[in-house]
Design a protein around this motif. Structure first.
Motif, PDB file in Angstrom:
ATOM      1  N   ALA A  98       0.859  -1.192   0.000  1.00  0.00           N
ATOM      2  CA  ALA A  98       0.000   0.000   0.000  1.00  0.00           C
ATOM      3  C   ALA A  98       0.894   1.241   0.000  1.00  0.00           C
ATOM      4  CB  ALA A  98      -0.888  -0.007   1.253  1.00  0.00           C
ATOM      5  N   PRO A  99       0.339   2.430  -0.208  1.00  0.00           N
ATOM      6  CA  PRO A  99       1.160   3.646  -0.056  1.00  0.00           C
ATOM      7  C   PRO A  99       1.796   3.683   1.330  1.00  0.00           C
ATOM      8  CG  PRO A  99      -0.921   4.181  -1.115  1.00  0.00           C
ATOM      9  CD  PRO A  99      -1.028   2.753  -0.666  1.00  0.00           C
ATOM     10  N   GLN A 100       3.080   4.017   1.365  1.00  0.00           N
ATOM     11  CA  GLN A 100       3.876   3.965   2.593  1.00  0.00           C
ATOM     12  C   GLN A 100       4.146   5.358   3.161  1.00  0.00           C
ATOM     13  OE1 GLN A 100       5.239   0.520   3.763  1.00  0.00           O
ATOM     14  NE2 GLN A 100       3.316   0.437   2.613  1.00  0.00           N
ATOM     15  N   VAL A 101       4.211   5.410   4.499  1.00  0.00           N
ATOM     16  CA  VAL A 101       4.577   6.652   5.203  1.00  0.00           C
ATOM     17  C   VAL A 101       5.503   6.268   6.350  1.00  0.00           C
ATOM     18  CG1 VAL A 101       3.751   8.657   6.500  1.00  0.00           C
ATOM     19  CG2 VAL A 101       2.308   7.662   4.691  1.00  0.00           C
ATOM     20  N   SER A 102       6.670   6.895   6.427  1.00  0.00           N
ATOM     21  CA  SER A 102       7.559   6.613   7.556  1.00  0.00           C
ATOM     22  C   SER A 102       7.089   7.397   8.780  1.00  0.00           C
ATOM     23  CB  SER A 102       9.019   6.958   7.218  1.00  0.00           C
ATOM     24  OG  SER A 102       9.226   8.353   7.211  1.00  0.00           O
ATOM     25  N   TRP A 103       7.251   6.805   9.957  1.00  0.00           N
ATOM     26  CA  TRP A 103       6.838   7.465  11.199  1.00  0.00           C
ATOM     27  C   TRP A 103       7.998   7.665  12.173  1.00  0.00           C
ATOM     28  CZ3 TRP A 103       8.359   4.143  14.929  1.00  0.00           C
ATOM     29  CH2 TRP A 103       8.401   2.786  14.616  1.00  0.00           C
ATOM     30  N   GLY A 104       9.164   7.056  11.892  1.00  0.00           N
ATOM     31  CA  GLY A 104      10.289   7.093  12.823  1.00  0.00           C
ATOM     32  C   GLY A 104      11.492   7.829  12.290  1.00  0.00           C
ATOM     33  N   THR A 105      12.662   7.405  12.714  1.00  0.00           N
ATOM     34  CA  THR A 105      13.895   8.118  12.359  1.00  0.00           C
ATOM     35  C   THR A 105      14.892   7.234  11.624  1.00  0.00           C
ATOM     36  OG1 THR A 105      14.711   7.643  14.589  1.00  0.00           O
ATOM     37  CG2 THR A 105      13.718   9.812  14.218  1.00  0.00           C
ATOM     38  N   ASN A 106      14.420   6.147  11.033  1.00  0.00           N
ATOM     39  CA  ASN A 106      15.192   5.446  10.009  1.00  0.00           C
ATOM     40  C   ASN A 106      14.204   4.871   9.006  1.00  0.00           C
ATOM     41  OD1 ASN A 106      14.733   2.484  10.287  1.00  0.00           O
ATOM     42  ND2 ASN A 106      15.744   2.723  12.275  1.00  0.00           N
ATOM     43  N   PRO A 107      14.637   4.566   7.787  1.00  0.00           N
ATOM     44  CA  PRO A 107      13.690   4.213   6.720  1.00  0.00           C
ATOM     45  C   PRO A 107      13.012   2.852   6.864  1.00  0.00           C
ATOM     46  CG  PRO A 107      15.720   5.115   5.806  1.00  0.00           C
ATOM     47  CD  PRO A 107      15.999   4.823   7.248  1.00  0.00           C
ATOM     48  N   SER A 108      13.313   2.100   7.919  1.00  0.00           N
ATOM     49  CA  SER A 108      12.568   0.861   8.153  1.00  0.00           C
ATOM     50  C   SER A 108      11.348   1.116   9.031  1.00  0.00           C
ATOM     51  CB  SER A 108      13.466  -0.193   8.809  1.00  0.00           C
ATOM     52  OG  SER A 108      13.732   0.134  10.160  1.00  0.00           O
ATOM     53  N   MET A 109      11.283   2.278   9.645  1.00  0.00           N
ATOM     54  CA  MET A 109      10.152   2.626  10.514  1.00  0.00           C
ATOM     55  C   MET A 109       9.042   3.220   9.663  1.00  0.00           C
ATOM     56  SD  MET A 109      12.268   4.242  13.719  1.00  0.00           S
ATOM     57  CE  MET A 109      13.297   3.222  14.787  1.00  0.00           C
ATOM     58  N   VAL A 110       8.300   2.310   9.035  1.00  0.00           N
ATOM     59  CA  VAL A 110       7.333   2.671   8.009  1.00  0.00           C
ATOM     60  C   VAL A 110       6.033   1.911   8.231  1.00  0.00           C
ATOM     61  CG1 VAL A 110       6.865   2.532   5.523  1.00  0.00           C
ATOM     62  CG2 VAL A 110       9.144   3.141   6.307  1.00  0.00           C
ATOM     63  N   SER A 111       4.909   2.536   7.881  1.00  0.00           N
ATOM     64  CA  SER A 111       3.603   1.876   7.938  1.00  0.00           C
ATOM     65  C   SER A 111       2.825   2.157   6.664  1.00  0.00           C
ATOM     66  CB  SER A 111       2.786   2.379   9.133  1.00  0.00           C
ATOM     67  OG  SER A 111       3.345   1.972  10.355  1.00  0.00           O
ATOM     68  N   ASP A 112       1.827   1.306   6.389  1.00  0.00           N
ATOM     69  CA  ASP A 112       0.861   1.617   5.346  1.00  0.00           C
ATOM     70  C   ASP A 112       0.094   2.863   5.767  1.00  0.00           C
ATOM     71  OD1 ASP A 112       1.697  -0.809   4.371  1.00  0.00           O
ATOM     72  OD2 ASP A 112      -0.244  -1.816   4.577  1.00  0.00           O
ATOM     73  N   VAL A 113      -0.333   3.657   4.807  1.00  0.00           N
ATOM     74  CA  VAL A 113      -1.088   4.866   5.132  1.00  0.00           C
ATOM     75  C   VAL A 113      -2.405   4.530   5.832  1.00  0.00           C
ATOM     76  CG1 VAL A 113      -2.276   4.984   2.893  1.00  0.00           C
ATOM     77  CG2 VAL A 113      -1.872   7.092   4.207  1.00  0.00           C
ATOM     78  N   THR A 114      -2.882   3.319   5.662  1.00  0.00           N
ATOM     79  CA  THR A 114      -4.153   2.896   6.268  1.00  0.00           C
ATOM     80  C   THR A 114      -3.975   2.352   7.686  1.00  0.00           C
ATOM     81  OG1 THR A 114      -3.847   0.741   5.195  1.00  0.00           O
ATOM     82  CG2 THR A 114      -5.219   2.355   4.054  1.00  0.00           C
ATOM     83  N   GLU A 115      -2.745   2.295   8.177  1.00  0.00           N
ATOM     84  CA  GLU A 115      -2.464   1.682   9.467  1.00  0.00           C
ATOM     85  C   GLU A 115      -2.268   2.720  10.566  1.00  0.00           C
ATOM     86  OE1 GLU A 115      -0.220  -2.458   8.123  1.00  0.00           O
ATOM     87  OE2 GLU A 115       0.993  -0.667   8.505  1.00  0.00           O
ATOM     88  N   GLU A 116      -2.037   2.185  11.778  1.00  0.00           N
ATOM     89  CA  GLU A 116      -1.651   2.994  12.928  1.00  0.00           C
ATOM     90  C   GLU A 116      -0.147   2.898  13.135  1.00  0.00           C
ATOM     91  OE1 GLU A 116      -3.705   1.175  16.140  1.00  0.00           O
ATOM     92  OE2 GLU A 116      -5.677   1.951  15.565  1.00  0.00           O
ATOM     93  N   ILE A 117       0.401   3.850  13.887  1.00  0.00           N
ATOM     94  CA  ILE A 117       1.801   3.745  14.298  1.00  0.00           C
ATOM     95  C   ILE A 117       1.924   2.561  15.265  1.00  0.00           C
ATOM     96  CG2 ILE A 117       3.669   4.873  15.577  1.00  0.00           C
ATOM     97  CD1 ILE A 117       2.506   7.545  14.630  1.00  0.00           C
TER      98      ILE A 117
END
Length: 471
Positions: free
Chosen positions: A286-305
């Motif tokens: 799905a479309p991705q959005v990072s939430w943390g401070t390295n590029p593995s800290m990522v979630s789907d835009v439809t998810e929660e942190i």
């Protein structure tokens, strides 16, 4: 013996091989910029050495250049000195420079392919880790340190320990190619294998999805191989590759002869062995959005942190990292990604500032206005991209929507120029790194694709671009 594309390029460039040690490789192209080259040139002067092959060395100004009015003096003293130093070094050593007033100026990883400097089967180095971008053309391209920059300038060779080949297959067809972009694919890969998953390797991207990607999209994939821990990424060249490079400014005169050779030789043998393998199906992305401070800290835009425990999967170091990341980003577990509001939007960088990126983002923006709470900017990857976009009228679409339309350069990707975030400002960014302070001290970076960044600019917060009305 069956071998991978990486091994074929490596073996064909060995000048000297040491048993159980590094090999001396011949370097076909050396790209330089203003940040990592000054000490290297000073080393040449101190040792009374010349540049071995100035004709194979190409320079551009990109990291420090202002993206606003270039008729004005550069305010930052360090930036000004570095740019002046590069200009002097190129003049003294006979190196072609694409300076700020040159129509071919741009981010080093953008102009290489755009000008036909990048060629399949070649070795390419630059004092910048994202040189891996050019692996999209079937070249072995990687970043080097300043001392290595000096070595290549002096000898056109480089000592290097052989890396391991790593196969990553992306299978399936994208149901929504506009919304599920190359950026989402590579962020999903990093999310799954981690930022050290490719350590000590060269990643070869394969599979149906990769074959269907455009060259610009393939460059995005290879660009972020570094964020997966790899030294380089590459893709076997095909007809899309050869068509892209045909007729460029620096394309060799015997290009068609070379293409015949590349078709025959530049491919991974069917039974070649990889040190590591990983497969992902694009229909799971799905479309991705990072939430943390390295590029593995990522979630789907439809998810929660996720909670730190959920993210870490039992790894205490990862858990600690996630706790610190959430504190820095001022976010809480369980927050919907779509509930995260942004202050800034940056569409640019060597990852996502090519013409195709800007065209796609403009389709999201057309006829709309940037949220009153957001400052949004478009920074083309090169002056050539800027000109092409303006010829298509894309600049007008962005300007009408209240985006800033800038000159080309690295810009806000790394905060080494006036384009930086203020402390606490939150940015939807198409760049490649979301480290603490990367875009400015205290700045908070969320990595997304160009269409997701454009959507966030309009709505003021992250939204699923698949649900937007683009008519």
């Amino acid at each position: 013996m069956s071998t991978t594309l990486f091994e074929k390029i490596w073996d064909s460039h060995i000048v000297l091989e040491k048993e159980n040690g590094p090999s001396l490789l011949y370097i076909d192209r050396h790209l330089i910029h203003e940040v990592t080259s000054p000490q290297a040139f000073e080393g040449l002067r101190l040792n009374n050495r010349k540049v071995r092959r100035p004709d194979l060395t190409i320079a551009t100004e990109d990291h420090n250049v202002p993206t606003s009015d270039r008729s004005l003096p550069i305010i930052d003293q360090t930036s000004s000195i570095q740019i002046q130093t590069l200009e002097k070094n190129c003049k003294d050593f006979g190196i072609q420079l694409f300076g700020m007033d040159n129509p071919n100026q741009g981010i080093v990883h953008v102009i290489g392919p755009q000008l036909g400097i990048t060629l399949p089967g070649s070795t390419i180095v630059c004092g910048d880790s994202h040189t891996s971008t050019q692996g999209a053309f079937g070249s072995l391209a990687f970043g080097i340190g300043t001392s290595e920059v000096e070595h290549v300038l002096a000898t056109q060779t480089l000592w290097m320990q052989k890396l391991k080949p790593f196969e990553i297959k992306v299978e399936g067809k994208r149901k929504n190619p506009f919304a599920i972009t190359a950026k989402d694919i590579i962020l999903s890969i990093i999310r799954r294998i981690g930022t050290s998953g490719g350590s000590g390797t060269v990643i070869e991207y394969r599979g149906e999805t990769i074959s269907e990607l455009s060259m610009e999209q393939r460059m995005t994939i290879c660009n972020m191989s570094i964020e997966a821990g790899a030294r380089a990424g590459l893709i076997v060249p095909d007809e899309k590759t050869y068509d892209y490079l045909r007729g460029k400014k620096f394309t060799p005169k015997n290009y068609e002869e070379l293409v015949e050779q590349w078709r025959e030789n530049l491919k991974t043998d069917p039974n070649a062995k990889f040190d590591k393998r990983f497969t992902i199906n694009v229909q799971e992305i799905a479309p991705q959005v990072s939430w943390g401070t390295n590029p593995s800290m990522v979630s789907d835009v439809t998810e929660e942190i996720p909670s730190p425990e959920e993210f870490a999967k039992g790894d205490l170091n990862q858990q600690k990292g996630a706790i610190n990341a959430l504190k820095y980003m001022d976010l809480k577990p369980g927050t919907l990604i779509t509930d995260i509001f942004v202050d800034r939007v940056f569409i640019g960088s060597c990852t996502n500032a090519r013409l195709e990126d800007l065209v796609d983002a403009s389709k999201v923006v057309k006829g709309k206005k940037v949220s009153s709470n957001v400052l949004a900017m478009i920074v083309p990857g090169s002056q050539m991209v800027k000109k092409q976009a303006e010829e298509l009228g894309i600049d007008k679409i962005f300007k009408d929507a209240n985006f800033e339309w800038r000159e080309s350069g690295c810009s806000m990707c790394l905060g080494m120029n006036p384009d930086i975030l203020g402390p606490g400002e939150r940015c939807a960014s198409t760049s490649n790194r979301n480290f603490e302070g990367r875009q400015g001290v205290g700045g908070r970076t969320h990595l997304v694709s160009p269409v997701m960044a454009a959507a966030a600019a309009i709505e003021g917060h992250f939204v699923d671009v698949r649900e937007m009305d683009l008519n």
